[in-house]
Design an enzyme around this catalytic site. Structure first.
Site, PDB file in Angstrom:
ATOM      1  N   ASN A   1      -8.918  -9.936 -17.652  1.00  0.00           N
ATOM      2  CA  ASN A   1      -7.827 -10.083 -16.692  1.00  0.00           C
ATOM      3  C   ASN A   1      -6.779 -11.046 -17.234  1.00  0.00           C
ATOM      4  OD1 ASN A   1      -9.775  -8.769 -15.067  1.00  0.00           O
ATOM      5  ND2 ASN A   1      -8.897  -9.672 -13.236  1.00  0.00           N
TER       6      ASN A   1
ATOM      7  N   HIS B   1     -12.145   0.907  -7.226  1.00  0.00           N
ATOM      8  CA  HIS B   1     -11.385  -0.201  -7.795  1.00  0.00           C
ATOM      9  C   HIS B   1     -10.142   0.403  -8.427  1.00  0.00           C
ATOM     10  CE1 HIS B   1     -10.170  -3.463 -10.502  1.00  0.00           C
ATOM     11  NE2 HIS B   1     -10.661  -4.235  -9.552  1.00  0.00           N
ATOM     12  N   ASP B   2      -8.966  -0.124  -8.095  1.00  0.00           N
ATOM     13  CA  ASP B   2      -7.733   0.531  -8.528  1.00  0.00           C
ATOM     14  C   ASP B   2      -7.643   0.661 -10.044  1.00  0.00           C
ATOM     15  OD1 ASP B   2      -7.304  -2.204  -8.895  1.00  0.00           O
ATOM     16  OD2 ASP B   2      -5.600  -2.313  -7.538  1.00  0.00           O
ATOM     17  N   THR B   3      -8.209  -0.288 -10.772  1.00  0.00           N
ATOM     18  CA  THR B   3      -8.171  -0.169 -12.228  1.00  0.00           C
ATOM     19  C   THR B   3      -9.057   0.975 -12.708  1.00  0.00           C
ATOM     20  OG1 THR B   3      -7.821  -2.550 -12.371  1.00  0.00           O
ATOM     21  CG2 THR B   3      -8.381  -1.421 -14.402  1.00  0.00           C
TER      22      THR B   3
ATOM     23  N   GLY C   1       0.837  -1.192   0.000  1.00  0.00           N
ATOM     24  CA  GLY C   1       0.000   0.000   0.000  1.00  0.00           C
ATOM     25  C   GLY C   1       0.868   1.237   0.000  1.00  0.00           C
ATOM     26  N   ARG C   2       0.270   2.339  -0.425  1.00  0.00           N
ATOM     27  CA  ARG C   2       0.995   3.599  -0.409  1.00  0.00           C
ATOM     28  C   ARG C   2       0.006   4.725  -0.180  1.00  0.00           C
ATOM     29  NH1 ARG C   2      -0.015   1.195  -4.685  1.00  0.00           N
ATOM     30  NH2 ARG C   2       1.798  -0.146  -4.401  1.00  0.00           N
TER      31      ARG C   2
ATOM     32  N   GLY D   1       2.708  -0.239 -12.413  1.00  0.00           N
ATOM     33  CA  GLY D   1       4.087  -0.588 -12.122  1.00  0.00           C
ATOM     34  C   GLY D   1       4.840  -1.181 -13.292  1.00  0.00           C
TER      35      GLY D   1
END
Length: 515
Positions: free
Chosen positions: A324, A264-266, A31-32, A434
């Site tokens: 996915n 949702h991160d996406t 996490g950040r 990333g």
């Protein structure tokens, strides 16, 4: 506990179209907390990102079940907010994470056990039980979500099989659970709700009929909320935490507001795709790779279901039409396996060595179910190679090259399918997340797909969260095109052109593994 809130942030935005906000971005391995400074106007448009705190996300296996350390994540979030508040005058905070996983609250609002990790084996054998009640075609026609055993519908069915759900009153997905602990407000943000296979993608509501047919309690599902709405303000007990007192009741304008983002991160990452126009595809490349296009309407055809594409809700009512791919998980687990065997190697060294390995010697299907659980990934890759009549990779650099070639092949297959199924052409592939730091993978993707690849930004999910918050505060452009123009003007990007001339080699490699 209160109901889900909606509205606009008050007392948060700095005057003149400027704001500093915090993004809590939780990934499967860490996490950040990032601080973003956004300003638009006569002084020039600016978007600056600052990492203020990073912390691990390490699952814990207890009595045979793999759990998320949710309290550790909460602690990391609080520490990060404290660090951000010491350096910036924060106007708001937003939270995003992976999808499908959840916590259950009892009638008093207490958490009923640590959330279970989607890679746990508890859904083994459950999928067929659910599909006997709700056929796959019916599920897809309503939810548009690709068939995966990790989906929330199967996790809930597995939980109900192991123990009654009678004590549970509310289901909260991971970002909503953390927001609840900050604010006391209950709700479900739509972009994450749409990953559950329990959300009606056309009605834009919970799929109540499917929920009933699956035998799940309808009362578990809270009111939905939209990105940009205000969830609530920090509770006094949260503001009493060390380092957070300046964000509490004494703060000018009142306690710090928590704003719903693309949780949702996406969904947040796609906001931060610095595309111009609509003829682009994206790869959100991290532990998972999400490969697809941004559409206005879902694609719910039988061909789409057969191709295992998903229709997830994006910010501003868009559809994330994607598939996915197992992603850099294969590489992460391989590095972990080598370190555990006493053969640690830096990823940079492995990538440098892998670039010298001849292309496409060994390839595997990254979405082989054998690769989903944690474990000895190099051994599984070797076995997958043998099953397809190939000689296994000989050493770690060869394994890394196999993984990257295989991912590029999977991206190629997805991009061909998404264009055919959506009826829209792709002229540029944007890679965010990333994976933009992996130049070899980016060049292989351009070569495999025969399309230019634009790489960046790396912290796309955090930037998308920051932009949605800033827009709610009046400090960012009002639409996706404007936010993406701001990204293009302020963020470093790299372009990779296809080398050309190797299409036949990629075709032959794809044929070996049925891609």
């Amino acid at each position: 506990m209160g109901a889900a809130s909606a509205g606009t942030a008050s007392g948060g935005a700095a005057s003149g179209g400027a704001a500093a906000v915090a993004a809590v971005d939780l990934g499967a391995s860490g996490g950040r907390v990032m601080a973003g400074q956004v300003s638009t106007g006569r002084g020039g448009d600016q978007l600056e990102l600052h990492e203020v705190h990073r912390f691990p996300n390490t699952p814990v296996r207890v009595l045979g079940t793999l759990h998320w350390d949710i309290l550790g994540l909460y602690r990391g979030m609080l520490d990060g907010l404290g660090a951000a508040a010491r350096s910036f005058e924060l106007a708001s905070v937003g939270i995003d994470s992976w999808g499908v996983d959840y916590g259950l609250l009892d009638a008093g609002g207490a958490l009923l056990g640590n959330p279970v990790h989607y890679r746990d084996s508890r859904t083994d054998g459950v999928v067929d039980d659910v599909l006997a009640k709700v056929p796959a075609a019916d599920l897809y026609a309503v939810t548009g979500v690709q068939q995966m055993p990790i989906n929330t519908i199967y996790q809930l069915a597995a939980e109900a099989r192991a123990r009654p759900l009678a004590a549970a009153r509310t289901l909260l997905l991971i970002p909503d659970l953390l927001a609840y602990w900050l604010t006391g407000e209950i709700g479900a943000e739509v972009t994450n709700a749409s990953t559950t296979q329990l959300y009606d993608t056309r009605a834009r509501d919970w799929a109540w009929d499917l929920i009933g047919r699956a035998g799940l309690p309808a009362g578990l599902f809270p009111a939905l909320r939209q990105p940009g709405s205000v969830i609530g303000a920090l509770q006094p007990e949260v503001a009493a935490e060390p380092g957070l007192s300046g964000l509490g009741p004494g703060r000018p304008g009142g306690p710090l507001p928590v704003i719903a983002v693309g949780s949702h991160d996406t969904a947040s990452a796609v906001v931060a795709v610095p595309a111009h126009g609509r003829d682009f595809a994206y790869i959100s490349c991290g532990t998972w790779s999400l490969v697809g296009m941004e559409l206005d309407q879902p694609v719910l055809t039988e061909a789409s279901r057969a191709a295992n594409f998903t229709n997830e809700t994006g910010v501003d009512g868009t559809i994330r039409y994607l598939r996915n791919v197992m992603g850099l998980w294969l590489l992460q687990e391989s590095v972990r396996a080598w370190a555990g065997a006493g053969r640690p190697a830096s990823l940079a060294t492995l990538l440098e060595q892998a670039a010298r390995v001849p292309a496409l010697q060994v390839v595997v299907d990254p979405d082989d179910p054998a690769f989903l659980p944690p474990g000895d990934m190099p051994a599984r890759i070797a076995e997958a190679a043998r099953r397809t009549g190939q000689r296994p990779p000989a050493d770690p650099p060869a394994v890394v090259r196999c993984i990257l070639d295989s991912l590029a092949l999977a991206y190629r297959a997805c991009l061909r399918d998404v264009q055919e199924l959506s009826g829209r052409a792709v002229h540029t592939v944007h890679v965010v997340g990333g994976g933009v730091r992996n130049a070899l993978l980016l060049q292989l993707t351009a070569d495999a797909c025969g399309l230019p690849v634009v790489a960046g930004p790396a912290e796309a999910a955090a930037l998308g969260s920051i932009l949605v918050q800033a827009r709610a505060l009046g400090a960012a452009p009002g639409d996706l095109d404007g936010m993406r123009a701001l990204l293009r003007a302020t963020q470093p990007l790299r372009r990779f052109e296809p080398s050309g001339g190797a299409a036949a080699a990629w075709d032959a490699a794809a044929a070996r593994i049925g891609l």
